[in-house]
Design an enzyme around this catalytic site. Structure first.
Site, PDB file in Angstrom:
ATOM      1  N   HIS A 315      27.544   3.312 -23.100  1.00  0.00           N
ATOM      2  CA  HIS A 315      26.477   4.108 -22.474  1.00  0.00           C
ATOM      3  C   HIS A 315      26.792   5.606 -22.565  1.00  0.00           C
ATOM      4  O   HIS A 315      27.467   6.045 -23.473  1.00  0.00           O
ATOM      5  CB  HIS A 315      26.246   3.657 -21.034  1.00  0.00           C
ATOM      6  CG  HIS A 315      25.937   2.189 -20.929  1.00  0.00           C
ATOM      7  ND1 HIS A 315      24.730   1.656 -21.298  1.00  0.00           N
ATOM      8  CD2 HIS A 315      26.707   1.135 -20.529  1.00  0.00           C
ATOM      9  CE1 HIS A 315      24.740   0.348 -21.120  1.00  0.00           C
ATOM     10  NE2 HIS A 315      25.941   0.001 -20.662  1.00  0.00           N
ATOM     11  N   GLU A 330      27.945   3.258 -14.366  1.00  0.00           N
ATOM     12  CA  GLU A 330      28.847   2.558 -15.282  1.00  0.00           C
ATOM     13  C   GLU A 330      29.397   3.511 -16.344  1.00  0.00           C
ATOM     14  O   GLU A 330      30.575   3.440 -16.710  1.00  0.00           O
ATOM     15  CB  GLU A 330      28.120   1.400 -15.960  1.00  0.00           C
ATOM     16  CG  GLU A 330      28.984   0.651 -16.963  1.00  0.00           C
ATOM     17  CD  GLU A 330      28.182  -0.268 -17.868  1.00  0.00           C
ATOM     18  OE1 GLU A 330      28.766  -0.757 -18.862  1.00  0.00           O
ATOM     19  OE2 GLU A 330      26.986  -0.485 -17.611  1.00  0.00           O
ATOM     20  N   HIS A 384      33.111  -1.521 -21.153  1.00  0.00           N
ATOM     21  CA  HIS A 384      31.927  -1.601 -20.298  1.00  0.00           C
ATOM     22  C   HIS A 384      32.287  -2.114 -18.909  1.00  0.00           C
ATOM     23  O   HIS A 384      33.374  -2.639 -18.679  1.00  0.00           O
ATOM     24  CB  HIS A 384      30.893  -2.554 -20.907  1.00  0.00           C
ATOM     25  CG  HIS A 384      30.153  -1.980 -22.072  1.00  0.00           C
ATOM     26  ND1 HIS A 384      28.871  -1.508 -21.974  1.00  0.00           N
ATOM     27  CD2 HIS A 384      30.535  -1.788 -23.361  1.00  0.00           C
ATOM     28  CE1 HIS A 384      28.471  -1.065 -23.156  1.00  0.00           C
ATOM     29  NE2 HIS A 384      29.472  -1.213 -24.015  1.00  0.00           N
ATOM     30  N   GLU A 446      34.192  -6.363 -20.780  1.00  0.00           N
ATOM     31  CA  GLU A 446      33.542  -6.208 -19.474  1.00  0.00           C
ATOM     32  C   GLU A 446      34.657  -6.225 -18.432  1.00  0.00           C
ATOM     33  O   GLU A 446      35.135  -7.284 -18.033  1.00  0.00           O
ATOM     34  CB  GLU A 446      32.538  -7.343 -19.230  1.00  0.00           C
ATOM     35  CG  GLU A 446      31.373  -7.380 -20.209  1.00  0.00           C
ATOM     36  CD  GLU A 446      30.295  -6.347 -19.877  1.00  0.00           C
ATOM     37  OE1 GLU A 446      30.553  -5.461 -19.033  1.00  0.00           O
ATOM     38  OE2 GLU A 446      29.195  -6.439 -20.463  1.00  0.00           O
TER      39      GLU A 446
END
Length: 483
Positions: A315, A330, A384, A446
């Site tokens: 992101h 995030e 992430h 993750e």
């Protein structure tokens, strides 16, 4: 490289449909694998602020995806065999297989018709999406017919975008008329400007004083349609890159400087004179490195047999990712951990580390994979944070797409779970763009769930992030067999 942040639906609706000039229905054509879609009578697409929106009827009838509309929540769910995308009218946040991502334009309700962004839906479903400005057409390529990332689709003419000069003190650059390459992305990190292009381009680079600046001219180029989605680009085809943390760089500007021949210009404004080196060894990537000195130019990435590791902070910029239970983004956590990994890898003499982003900038998924592919990186690691708003799962999981990535996924995950101390949610296959379109072993990590209060309390903790970074580096070193 700033994008629009979260907007209330009313504001979006008024901006999208205030007058005829802002939204033109039926003005764009859609091609799927080279064949124009023949839309059902009465079905039209809309061009809203240079974003193509299509009725959900087109998604189901022409693109072949399963579509569900829930009137009470005004939500649209689009599914294929691999991916589920859920969008809500008026919301910039979509849900992709349970994880939240940002969109640069919201779905809208126009009378009895719900319109969704074509680029966002198609790319999430594994399609390649390109825009031809001259034809005013969208070209979609399914996974079966897709070319390699960064390659132009042969059936698509290159757009010719008119523009105006932004710096009259700099002379025009000569060039040979012909097929235009497109400038797909610009980023700046580690005192290094990176320009991503659709084809090999030989830049003209020179210094000017009063004030000090470095000028990069790209002959026979124009901005791609996707460039405008990821970067600021005004009606004069110019904009500015948001750069912080580099005191010797005051500003980076870019513009379509000339249309005869079509030339994109990038200007690095400096606070003091700087030397530089230029590298075009990787087709489709241009590096202007400000770390150079008169006696010691910066060595090319991957020289002397070093392993090249690309670290991707997920992101960024106008794509904040998931929002944690205490309101943290995030993208902030991703970048913090990625920079800690970068710092540790810089201590490794046999590894060259490259970041997809080093600040809060927006970078498309295709630019991230193109960077790694053009560098011929040995591995790609995307960082992430997880999220699930329908329940409160917790733990660490690692995703891969191709079989060649399984070993990397297993090794890094082993070290990552030990470092986090969170629940082991295992290594899983996933049809994710950055792990699918990269040509080297690639994983998406993750770290934990921002939607879980227990996980979230650790994810932004400095000591926790240091442990995670060390775990990732230990996994990278074990996989690459470096000491």
């Amino acid at each position: 490289m700033k994008k629009l942040g979260f907007l209330m639906f009313l504001v979006v609706f008024l901006l999208a449909f205030p007058k005829v000039g802002d939204a033109s229905s039926g003005s764009a054509k859609i091609f799927l694998d080279g064949e124009q879609l023949n839309l059902t009578s009465g079905v039209k697409v809309a061009n809203v602020n240079n974003n193509i929106l299509i009725p959900i009827r087109v998604v189901s009838e022409n693109l072949g995806f399963k579509v569900d509309w829930e009137k009470s929540s005004q939500s649209v769910t689009v599914q294929n065999s691999n991916t589920t995308v859920k969008m809500v009218v008026g919301s910039n946040t979509a849900e992709i297989d349970g994880s939240q991502v940002s969109m640069n334009i919201t779905p809208v309700l126009n009378g009895q018709t719900t319109l969704v962004p074509l680029r966002f839906v198609s790319s999430q479903m594994g399609m390649d999406v390109k825009w031809d400005n001259q034809m005013k057409a969208v070209f979609l390529s399914s996974s079966e017919s897709m070319t390699d990332p960064g390659e132009a689709t042969p059936s698509e003419p290159d757009p010719e975008v008119p523009g105006t000069p932004t710096d009259p003190n700099v002379p025009s650059v000569p060039g040979t008329p012909g097929t235009l390459a497109t400038v797909d992305g610009i980023s700046f990190s580690e005192d290094r400007l990176m320009i991503s292009t659709s084809a090999s381009v030989t830049p003209s680079v020179f210094k000017l004083s009063g004030p000090d600046r470095i000028v990069v001219d790209l002959p026979n180029t124009a901005f791609s349609e996707s460039f405008g989605y990821e970067h600021t680009l005004n009606t004069q085809n110019s904009g500015e890159l948001n750069v912080t943390g580099y005191p010797e760089v005051s500003q980076i500007r870019y513009a379509l400087f000339s249309d005869s021949p079509s030339t994109v210009r990038v200007v690095i404004n400096l606070t003091t004179a700087k030397n530089y080196t230029v590298s075009t060894e990787n087709a489709g990537l241009i590096f202007v490195d400000l770390n150079a000195t008169d006696s010691e130019p910066a060595p090319p990435i991957g020289s002397s047999g070093k392993k090249v590791v690309v670290i991707d902070a997920g992101h960024g910029g106008g794509q904040p990712g998931a929002l944690s239970v205490t309101g943290k983004y995030e993208k902030t956590m991703n970048l913090s951990i990625a920079k800690k990994v970068e710092a540790l890898l810089k201590n490794e003499k046999s590894i060259d580390v490259v970041m997809t982003r080093s600040d809060d900038s927006t970078m498309s998924l295709s630019d991230r994979t193109k960077l790694a592919n053009n560098l011929k990186s040995d591995i790609f690691v995307s960082i992430h944070g997880n999220s699930n708003t329908s329940s409160t799962p917790n733990g660490t999981e690692t995703y891969y797409t191709r079989e060649t990535s399984i070993e990397l996924a297993n090794i890094i995950h082993k070290h990552l779970v030990k470092a986090t101390g969170l629940k082991d949610r295992k290594v899983k296959p996933g049809n994710l763009h950055v792990t699918r379109e990269t040509k080297m072993p690639a994983v998406l990590l993750e770290i934990g769930f921002l939607s879980n209060s227990s996980d979230e309390s650790q994810l932004f903790n400095e000591d926790f992030q240091n442990r995670v970074a060390q775990g990732i580096v230990d996994g990278i070193k074990e996989y690459l067999k470096v000491q």
